[in-house]
Design a protein around this motif. Structure first.
Motif, PDB file in Angstrom:
ATOM      1  N   MET A  75       0.844  -1.209   0.000  1.00  0.00           N
ATOM      2  CA  MET A  75       0.000   0.000   0.000  1.00  0.00           C
ATOM      3  C   MET A  75       0.874   1.253   0.000  1.00  0.00           C
ATOM      4  O   MET A  75       1.929   1.291   0.642  1.00  0.00           O
ATOM      5  CB  MET A  75      -0.893   0.002   1.240  1.00  0.00           C
ATOM      6  N   ILE A  76       0.455   2.271  -0.710  1.00  0.00           N
ATOM      7  CA  ILE A  76       1.203   3.519  -0.791  1.00  0.00           C
ATOM      8  C   ILE A  76       1.114   4.268   0.546  1.00  0.00           C
ATOM      9  O   ILE A  76       0.026   4.498   1.073  1.00  0.00           O
ATOM     10  CB  ILE A  76       0.675   4.419  -1.925  1.00  0.00           C
ATOM     11  N   LYS A  77       2.292   4.641   1.067  1.00  0.00           N
ATOM     12  CA  LYS A  77       2.359   5.389   2.324  1.00  0.00           C
ATOM     13  C   LYS A  77       2.905   6.801   2.148  1.00  0.00           C
ATOM     14  O   LYS A  77       2.693   7.675   2.992  1.00  0.00           O
ATOM     15  CB  LYS A  77       3.252   4.640   3.331  1.00  0.00           C
ATOM     16  N   LEU A  78       3.631   7.013   1.035  1.00  0.00           N
ATOM     17  CA  LEU A  78       4.220   8.318   0.742  1.00  0.00           C
ATOM     18  C   LEU A  78       3.991   8.638  -0.730  1.00  0.00           C
ATOM     19  O   LEU A  78       4.331   7.845  -1.602  1.00  0.00           O
ATOM     20  CB  LEU A  78       5.714   8.323   1.067  1.00  0.00           C
ATOM     21  N   LEU A  79       3.414   9.817  -0.993  1.00  0.00           N
ATOM     22  CA  LEU A  79       3.110  10.252  -2.355  1.00  0.00           C
ATOM     23  C   LEU A  79       3.861  11.543  -2.653  1.00  0.00           C
ATOM     24  O   LEU A  79       3.689  12.546  -1.957  1.00  0.00           O
ATOM     25  CB  LEU A  79       1.609  10.480  -2.505  1.00  0.00           C
ATOM     26  N   ALA A  80       4.709  11.525  -3.679  1.00  0.00           N
ATOM     27  CA  ALA A  80       5.478  12.701  -4.094  1.00  0.00           C
ATOM     28  C   ALA A  80       4.931  13.213  -5.420  1.00  0.00           C
ATOM     29  O   ALA A  80       4.809  12.452  -6.384  1.00  0.00           O
ATOM     30  CB  ALA A  80       6.957  12.348  -4.241  1.00  0.00           C
ATOM     31  N   ILE A  81       4.596  14.504  -5.467  1.00  0.00           N
ATOM     32  CA  ILE A  81       3.973  15.080  -6.667  1.00  0.00           C
ATOM     33  C   ILE A  81       4.769  16.289  -7.142  1.00  0.00           C
ATOM     34  O   ILE A  81       5.031  17.223  -6.375  1.00  0.00           O
ATOM     35  CB  ILE A  81       2.523  15.522  -6.388  1.00  0.00           C
ATOM     36  N   ASP A  82       5.151  16.281  -8.395  1.00  0.00           N
ATOM     37  CA  ASP A  82       5.757  17.435  -9.047  1.00  0.00           C
ATOM     38  C   ASP A  82       4.686  18.534  -9.196  1.00  0.00           C
ATOM     39  O   ASP A  82       3.491  18.260  -9.081  1.00  0.00           O
ATOM     40  CB  ASP A  82       6.294  17.004 -10.411  1.00  0.00           C
ATOM     41  N   ILE A  83       5.109  19.763  -9.476  1.00  0.00           N
ATOM     42  CA  ILE A  83       4.146  20.862  -9.624  1.00  0.00           C
ATOM     43  C   ILE A  83       3.904  21.207 -11.091  1.00  0.00           C
ATOM     44  O   ILE A  83       2.848  20.925 -11.645  1.00  0.00           O
ATOM     45  CB  ILE A  83       4.612  22.119  -8.841  1.00  0.00           C
ATOM     46  N   ASP A  84       4.873  21.830 -11.753  1.00  0.00           N
ATOM     47  CA  ASP A  84       4.674  22.338 -13.116  1.00  0.00           C
ATOM     48  C   ASP A  84       4.557  21.198 -14.126  1.00  0.00           C
ATOM     49  O   ASP A  84       5.427  20.339 -14.215  1.00  0.00           O
ATOM     50  CB  ASP A  84       5.827  23.266 -13.502  1.00  0.00           C
ATOM     51  N   GLY A  85       3.469  21.202 -14.868  1.00  0.00           N
ATOM     52  CA  GLY A  85       3.220  20.153 -15.838  1.00  0.00           C
ATOM     53  C   GLY A  85       2.578  18.921 -15.229  1.00  0.00           C
ATOM     54  O   GLY A  85       2.219  17.984 -15.943  1.00  0.00           O
ATOM     55  N   THR A  86       2.402  18.939 -13.913  1.00  0.00           N
ATOM     56  CA  THR A  86       1.828  17.800 -13.205  1.00  0.00           C
ATOM     57  C   THR A  86       0.588  18.226 -12.424  1.00  0.00           C
ATOM     58  O   THR A  86      -0.527  17.814 -12.714  1.00  0.00           O
ATOM     59  CB  THR A  86       2.869  17.165 -12.267  1.00  0.00           C
ATOM     60  N   LEU A  87       0.776  19.108 -11.454  1.00  0.00           N
ATOM     61  CA  LEU A  87      -0.369  19.690 -10.740  1.00  0.00           C
ATOM     62  C   LEU A  87      -1.014  20.815 -11.537  1.00  0.00           C
ATOM     63  O   LEU A  87      -2.235  20.985 -11.530  1.00  0.00           O
ATOM     64  CB  LEU A  87       0.081  20.251  -9.386  1.00  0.00           C
ATOM     65  N   ILE A  88      -0.173  21.605 -12.199  1.00  0.00           N
ATOM     66  CA  ILE A  88      -0.631  22.800 -12.917  1.00  0.00           C
ATOM     67  C   ILE A  88       0.145  22.937 -14.217  1.00  0.00           C
ATOM     68  O   ILE A  88       1.112  22.223 -14.453  1.00  0.00           O
ATOM     69  CB  ILE A  88      -0.418  24.083 -12.072  1.00  0.00           C
ATOM     70  N   ASN A  89      -0.272  23.903 -15.054  1.00  0.00           N
ATOM     71  CA  ASN A  89       0.543  24.350 -16.173  1.00  0.00           C
ATOM     72  C   ASN A  89       0.281  25.842 -16.375  1.00  0.00           C
ATOM     73  O   ASN A  89      -0.480  26.462 -15.621  1.00  0.00           O
ATOM     74  CB  ASN A  89       0.276  23.531 -17.446  1.00  0.00           C
ATOM     75  N   PHE A  90       0.916  26.435 -17.377  1.00  0.00           N
ATOM     76  CA  PHE A  90       0.786  27.879 -17.566  1.00  0.00           C
ATOM     77  C   PHE A  90      -0.647  28.283 -17.917  1.00  0.00           C
ATOM     78  O   PHE A  90      -1.101  29.360 -17.574  1.00  0.00           O
ATOM     79  CB  PHE A  90       1.740  28.373 -18.655  1.00  0.00           C
ATOM     80  N   GLU A  91      -1.358  27.403 -18.607  1.00  0.00           N
ATOM     81  CA  GLU A  91      -2.740  27.717 -18.970  1.00  0.00           C
ATOM     82  C   GLU A  91      -3.676  27.553 -17.768  1.00  0.00           C
ATOM     83  O   GLU A  91      -4.730  28.172 -17.705  1.00  0.00           O
ATOM     84  CB  GLU A  91      -3.214  26.800 -20.107  1.00  0.00           C
TER      85      GLU A  91
END
Length: 278
Positions: free
Chosen positions: A1-17
């Motif tokens: 089971m996943i216990k730690l989640l790492a998320i990038d920001i630009d192009g992943t959570l958001i983008n310029f648009e």
């Protein structure tokens, strides 16, 4: 089971648009946190540039900035892991970028530093929208000599960046990573710490095996963390090289790919293990 989640920001959570995290992604991240998953943002951005995204997701424990160069304890504001670029290399990079008249910025500690002549460059202007983020330096060479450097970021047309990449890799490749952060942006930072190594360090501190870690990203500087994580997820909008290093390719950022991946690998799996209907 996943216990730690790492998320990038630009192009992943958001983008310029779409510069804000969608409600669907926020709700899905919150759901994962309620299941006991540690969530950390891991970005090429510096702290003040990622601060509002940490707040949007209610992340109060850790943030990994500057391509993994700084692992920050958000409660104390102190770095628990930090890299540093050698002075002679930083000066060599500075001299080459000045010679080629390439717009650039320096990442040092919590802030981004830029010379007066580059402060209105579009990317710098975007970074400057975040409170307390961008600081203008009168004498960049003096600043480099007197302060700890974590990363250079420079911006130009692709053909110019490719040539500069070749130059810096040949000259300093044993000591630094030279990677595209995203289109028309290149980053140079010490090999001693990248996103993968930083993520491993945090997982070790939290006593979480890497097989229970999931990472989501889209750019070359995300490959190291996709490789070390037990579950490496590339965004649908990621470049091919990143997708080739991933265990799974989710939907694009416009399609809330982060939410889709969390639902598939965390929420649905957790419900199945608990014997609940999905």
């Amino acid at each position: 089971m996943i216990k730690l989640l790492a998320i990038d920001i630009d192009g992943t959570l958001i983008n310029f648009e779409r510069p804000n995290i969608s409600k669907k992604v926020i709700n899905t991240v919150m759901a994962a946190k309620k299941l006991g998953v540690y969530v950390v943002l891991i970005s090429g951005r510096n702290y003040y540039s990622m601060k509002r995204y940490l707040e949007d997701l209610g992340i109060e424990e850790y943030g990994i900035t500057t391509n993994g160069g700084i692992v920050l304890d958000l409660k104390t504001g102190k770095a628990i892991i930090e890299n540093e670029m050698k002075k002679e290399i930083a000066l060599g990079i500075y001299n080459k970028l000045e010679e080629e008249e390439i717009p650039y910025s320096l990442f040092a500690g919590l802030n981004v530093y830029v010379s007066e002549e580059h402060r209105n460059q579009p990317t710098i202007s975007l970074l400057a929208k975040e409170k307390d983020n961008v600081i203008v330096v009168d004498d960049m060479k003096k600043f480099i000599l007197e302060n700890k450097m974590n990363k250079f970021m420079f911006m130009d047309e692709d053909h110019t960046l490719d040539a500069l990449r070749d130059y810096f890799e040949e000259k300093y490749g044993e000591c630094v990573n030279v990677e595209y952060g995203f289109e028309k942006h290149m980053e140079i930072y010490p090999k001693c710490l990248d996103k993968g190594m930083a993520l491993e360090g945090l997982a070790e501190q939290l006593e979480i095996p890497m097989e229970n870690v999931m990472a989501i990203g889209d750019a070359e500087n995300d490959i190291s963390m996709l490789e070390v994580a037990g579950t490496g997820i590339a965004m649908g909008n990621a470049i091919k090289n990143v997708k080739d290093h991933a265990d799974f390719v989710t939907k694009s950022v416009e399609e809330d790919g982060v939410a889709y991946a969390i639902e598939k690998f965390i929420i649905k799996k957790c419900c199945k293990e608990d014997g609940k209907a999905v």
